[in-house]
Design an enzyme around this catalytic site. Structure first.
Site, PDB file in Angstrom:
ATOM      1  NE  ARG A  30      -1.986  -2.087   3.363  1.00  0.00           N
ATOM      2  CZ  ARG A  30      -2.513  -2.591   4.296  1.00  0.00           C
ATOM      3  NH1 ARG A  30      -3.568  -2.088   4.899  1.00  0.00           N
ATOM      4  NH2 ARG A  30      -1.809  -3.459   5.351  1.00  0.00           N
ATOM      5  CE1 TYR A  62      34.560  20.789  -7.495  1.00  0.00           C
ATOM      6  CE2 TYR A  62      32.875  21.900  -8.630  1.00  0.00           C
ATOM      7  CZ  TYR A  62      33.696  20.873  -8.562  1.00  0.00           C
ATOM      8  OH  TYR A  62      33.406  19.569  -9.194  1.00  0.00           O
TER       9      TYR A  62
HETATM   10  C1  UD1 Z   1      -2.152  -6.022  11.112  1.00  0.00           C
HETATM   11  C2  UD1 Z   1      -3.416  -7.035  11.867  1.00  0.00           C
HETATM   12  C3  UD1 Z   1      -4.425  -5.934  12.032  1.00  0.00           C
HETATM   13  C4  UD1 Z   1      -4.390  -4.864  12.854  1.00  0.00           C
HETATM   14  C5  UD1 Z   1      -2.988  -4.031  12.289  1.00  0.00           C
HETATM   15  C6  UD1 Z   1      -2.678  -2.937  13.071  1.00  0.00           C
HETATM   16  C7  UD1 Z   1      -2.690  -9.391  10.940  1.00  0.00           C
HETATM   17  C8  UD1 Z   1      -3.150 -10.197  10.135  1.00  0.00           C
HETATM   18  N1  UD1 Z   1      -3.482  -8.147  10.922  1.00  0.00           N
HETATM   19  O1  UD1 Z   1      -2.813  -5.474   9.840  1.00  0.00           O
HETATM   20  O2  UD1 Z   1      -5.432  -6.799  12.746  1.00  0.00           O
HETATM   21  O3  UD1 Z   1      -5.540  -4.080  12.960  1.00  0.00           O
HETATM   22  O4  UD1 Z   1      -1.994  -4.852  12.003  1.00  0.00           O
HETATM   23  O5  UD1 Z   1      -1.886  -2.024  12.413  1.00  0.00           O
HETATM   24  O6  UD1 Z   1      -1.791  -9.199  11.648  1.00  0.00           O
HETATM   25  N2  UD1 Z   1       4.621  -8.511   8.397  1.00  0.00           N
HETATM   26  C9  UD1 Z   1       5.770  -9.504   8.347  1.00  0.00           C
HETATM   27  N3  UD1 Z   1       5.375 -10.778   7.597  1.00  0.00           N
HETATM   28  C10 UD1 Z   1       4.497 -10.771   6.841  1.00  0.00           C
HETATM   29  C11 UD1 Z   1       3.260  -9.932   6.870  1.00  0.00           C
HETATM   30  C12 UD1 Z   1       3.455  -8.586   7.504  1.00  0.00           C
HETATM   31  O7  UD1 Z   1       6.615  -9.179   9.053  1.00  0.00           O
HETATM   32  O8  UD1 Z   1       4.367 -12.000   6.059  1.00  0.00           O
HETATM   33  C13 UD1 Z   1       4.860  -7.135   9.047  1.00  0.00           C
HETATM   34  C14 UD1 Z   1       4.915  -6.211   8.334  1.00  0.00           C
HETATM   35  O9  UD1 Z   1       6.227  -5.612   7.804  1.00  0.00           O
HETATM   36  C15 UD1 Z   1       4.279  -5.035   9.076  1.00  0.00           C
HETATM   37  C16 UD1 Z   1       3.477  -5.886  10.361  1.00  0.00           C
HETATM   38  O10 UD1 Z   1       3.979  -7.102   9.900  1.00  0.00           O
HETATM   39  O11 UD1 Z   1       5.226  -4.344   9.908  1.00  0.00           O
HETATM   40  C17 UD1 Z   1       1.868  -5.887   9.893  1.00  0.00           C
HETATM   41  O12 UD1 Z   1       1.767  -5.963   8.635  1.00  0.00           O
HETATM   42  P1  UD1 Z   1       0.673  -5.340   7.850  1.00  0.00           P
HETATM   43  O13 UD1 Z   1       0.552  -5.904   6.548  1.00  0.00           O
HETATM   44  O14 UD1 Z   1       0.669  -3.904   7.912  1.00  0.00           O
HETATM   45  O15 UD1 Z   1      -0.704  -5.877   8.707  1.00  0.00           O
HETATM   46  P2  UD1 Z   1      -2.214  -4.986   8.532  1.00  0.00           P
HETATM   47  O16 UD1 Z   1      -2.531  -5.327   7.279  1.00  0.00           O
HETATM   48  O17 UD1 Z   1      -1.932  -3.627   9.008  1.00  0.00           O
HETATM   49 CA    CA Z   2      -0.195  -2.218   9.035  1.00  0.00          CA
END
Ligand code: UD1
Ligand code: CA
Length: 433
Positions: A15, A361
């Protein structure tokens, strides 16, 4: 504190629509991941950062700041998602605090609240008017958390819930060891969700508590728009701290100060000023729309509209409008208007006339200009470096200085002024008078 911390930073951050990994996008001069690691280190000596996308780059950037971080590469192919992220973590302590890497506004005090919790599964939530994008928190009759439903998996009814998952969790290491393997990817995104551990806890009759947190502090940055909101919040925090320490700010909302900047004593920062990098302002006034980068300003006034570039040291000095200073030391100097002073050392009592340029320079290398005490440099002079101007020198207006100038001398190299009477009328073919 005897707690391990895992920071999830492996996601692609689709995103953000950027080539730069999400957690390397900067706020107040530093990467989001830097901010969160810095705070985490204040309460734990066992920090795990989970990476996957562009992991080499993220690690390289973080190595500039931190030494003792455990980097873990997620098995993203087989176990994508936030649940997959923590599968490779091997915590030293029996409590693991899990943080999303995209929460740059969290501070160590916010983290400590979780560290003190006794239950084996604790999560975090806040209420918000527009919950879209967040996982919804489903409570039971006793206000314990039954499950977390991701937006993409939520029913129309669940989407109405405005209590959302903030993305910080505390687990007992034993709970994780027993239950991580039970996660499934039977959801819209075909990912392993950390949030499903709440449901699994309930199935094991473990009550899941939620800590209610501040929506601003715990905001997750998913897009460049979110980044701009987080920047505003972080800037307010930085400026508020300075103002409480006695720094006067005119229209603080228009000022940008990076988190590495120090301001001391009775300083004034006017509207539109940017203070960047390792800048230190001591008892000084920085007037409107000036930029100061990696420099020290002490007992001086700068601007309006001046630019102080890296490695400058400005003491007891007046710098006026449209003056650019770079890698220079100025002590007790007046440079009131329109000058470029680069790679120079300028001493006490010296006046730099309007339009003075240090020509540092030659197209290949940079050279130094050294100017002594009580020198008067007339307007529109060029000083061709390398050059040394000793104490008590006068440089006449319009002079190009190509040689070192001895103490007490006048330097002048003006071409004589020629006058041709009546030229104007001849040239334009007009009558005189
Ligand atoms: C996540 C939560 C959501 C919460 C929100 C809060 C999950 C499934 N959902 O959603 O419930 O409301 O955060 O901000 O957890 N990441 C990894 N490995 C992966 C995927 C993600 O390390 O395979 C890390 C990302 O880099 C990020 C964090 O986990 O820093 C959260 O991932 P993101 O995709 O932003 O989750 P959200 O959709 O925001
Ligand atoms: Ca997030």
């Amino acid at each position: 504190m005897n707690i391990s911390i895992a920071i999830m930073a492996a996601g692609l951050g689709t995103r953000m629509k950027s080539k730069i990994p999400k957690v390397l996008h900067k706020l107040s001069g530093f990467e989001m991941l830097y901010h969160i690691i810095k705070e985490a280190k204040k309460i734990s000596d066992d920090i795990h950062v989970i990476l996957y996308h562009q992991s080499d780059l993220v690690q390289k950037e973080m190595n500039k700041y931190f030494k003792d971080i455990n980097y873990i590469i997620q098995d993203h192919e087989q176990f994508p998602g936030t649940g997959g992220a923590i599968m490779g973590v091997n915590p030293k302590y029996n409590k693991l605090l899990v943080l999303n890497g995209d929460m740059p506004l969290l501070e160590n005090d916010d983290m400590s609240i979780f560290a003190k919790q006794k239950s084996s599964v604790v999560m975090s939530s806040f209420t918000c008017e527009n919950p879209s994008g967040y996982g919804r928190v489903v409570l039971d009759a006793n206000h314990n958390v039954k499950k977390i439903v991701e937006e993409k998996d939520a029913s129309e009814q669940e989407k109405e819930i405005n209590l959302v998952n903030a993305g910080v969790y505390l687990f007992s290491t034993t709970f994780l060891k027993e239950n991580l393997c039970k996660l499934k990817n039977d959801n819209q995104q075909k990912e392993y969700y950390i949030t499903d551990l709440v449901k699994i806890a309930n199935e094991n009759n473990i009550k899941v508590k939620t800590v209610v947190v501040n929506a601003d502090t715990f905001m997750g940055v998913n897009s460049k728009y979110h980044l701009s909101i987080a920047e505003i919040l972080m800037q307010r925090r930085i400026k508020r701290r300075f103002m409480e320490q006695g720094v006067l700010m005119r229209l603080p909302e228009s000022i940008y100060i990076e988190s590495s900047v120090q301001i001391e004593g009775e300083s004034v920062i006017q509207n539109g000023v940017s203070l960047l990098g390792d800048t230190k302002i001591i008892n000084s006034t920085i007037k409107s729309n000036s930029v100061v980068e990696n420099s020290t300003i002490q007992n001086s006034d700068i601007g309006p509209m001046a630019r102080i570039r890296p490695d400058s040291n400005i003491i007891d000095t007046h710098i006026g409008n449209f003056v650019e200073v770079k890698k220079s030391t100025l002590k007790g100097v007046k440079a009131g208007h329109l000058s470029y002073l680069g790679d120079s050392e300028i001493d006490n009592g010296t006046n730099i006339g309007c339009g003075t340029i240090t020509c540092n320079y030659d197209g290949k290398s940079k050279y130094k200009t050294i100017i002594g005490k009580n020198v008067f440099i007339g307007s529109d002079s060029q000083l061709i470096a390398p050059v040394v101007i000793e104490d008590d020198v006068i440089i006449a207006s319009g002079t190009t200085v190509t040689k070192n100038i001895k103490k007490g001398s006048l330097a002048i190299n003006r071409a004589p002024l020629k006058m041709i009477e009546g030229f104007y009328y001849k040239f334009f073919g007009k009558d005189n008078g």
